[in-house]
Design a protein around this motif. Structure first.
Motif, short mmCIF file in Angstrom:
data_model
loop_
_atom_site.label_atom_id
_atom_site.label_comp_id
_atom_site.label_asym_id
_atom_site.label_seq_id
_atom_site.Cartn_x
_atom_site.Cartn_y
_atom_site.Cartn_z
N TYR A 174 65.16 66.72 61.27
CA TYR A 174 64.73 68.17 61.15
C TYR A 174 63.86 68.32 60.18
N CYS A 175 62.44 68.55 60.52
CA CYS A 175 61.33 68.44 59.84
C CYS A 175 60.48 69.97 59.74
N ALA A 176 59.88 69.74 58.51
CA ALA A 176 58.96 71.09 58.47
C ALA A 176 57.65 70.60 58.43
N ASN A 177 56.55 71.20 59.03
CA ASN A 177 55.36 70.69 59.00
C ASN A 177 54.79 70.91 57.58
N ASP B 235 61.54 60.59 51.59
CA ASP B 235 60.44 60.20 52.55
C ASP B 235 59.74 61.37 53.37
N ARG B 236 58.91 61.12 53.89
CA ARG B 236 57.87 61.78 54.53
C ARG B 236 57.53 61.11 55.97
N LEU B 237 57.09 61.83 56.86
CA LEU B 237 56.76 61.52 58.37
C LEU B 237 55.45 61.91 58.86
N ARG B 238 54.72 60.90 59.54
CA ARG B 238 53.37 61.06 59.82
C ARG B 238 53.36 60.74 61.37
N GLY C 134 48.24 62.50 62.87
CA GLY C 134 47.88 62.65 61.27
C GLY C 134 48.49 63.80 60.60
N ASN C 135 49.33 64.58 61.41
CA ASN C 135 50.10 65.78 60.74
C ASN C 135 51.14 65.04 59.97
N LEU C 136 51.45 65.68 58.77
CA LEU C 136 52.56 65.31 57.78
C LEU C 136 53.81 66.14 57.91
N TYR C 137 54.96 65.79 57.88
CA TYR C 137 56.22 66.64 57.87
C TYR C 137 57.20 65.88 56.82
N THR C 138 57.56 67.13 56.15
CA THR C 138 58.82 66.92 55.36
C THR C 138 60.02 66.70 55.92
#
Length: 125
Positions: A112-115, A84-87, A91-95
């Motif tokens: 722990y996310c990467a932009n 899944d991904r995070l927003r 409006g920035n998306l994170y893996t």
């Protein structure tokens, strides 16, 4: 000696985030290329900390990908994982690279996310 756990104050959860799940949709007529849409399945408040500008000893890497943000949320019964991904509200998306149940007390989850980029930019699948 008294053992004290770290507690998360509700005031530190300043950011609203959504967790999105990818689902396969019907392809365009005449095309064999798969198309995906993202649907929001969980919305919550979070504490977002950036890992940019830290010393070499404090950098975090997960499977060779550098962690750009550490997101802390309250523990939830909603099941999600690294696919899944995070927003965030901007409006920035994170893996999502890794999910950690902090102290195994089911109080909070550390993501722990990467932009990945902004929502206006089409993400590579």
């Amino acid at each position: 000696m008294k053992c004290r756990r770290k507690k998360m104050c509700s005031g530190s959860l300043r950011h609203r985030i959504t967790l999105e799940r990818r689902s396969l949709t019907a392809s365009s007529p005449g095309s064999a290329e798969a198309e995906y849409t993202y649907t929001t399945f969980h919305t919550c408040r979070a504490n977002i900390k950036t890992k940019g500008g830290v010393s070499e000893f404090n950098k975090i890497e997960v499977d060779g990908t550098k962690v750009s943000h550490v997101v802390t949320i309250r523990h939830t019964k909603t099941v999600f994982d690294t696919r899944d991904r995070l927003r965030d509200a901007s409006g920035n998306l994170y893996t999502i690279l890794s999910i950690e149940n902090s102290d195994e007390y089911d109080d909070q989850l550390v993501l722990y996310c990467a932009n990945q980029g902004a929502e206006t930019r089409r993400a590579a699948l």
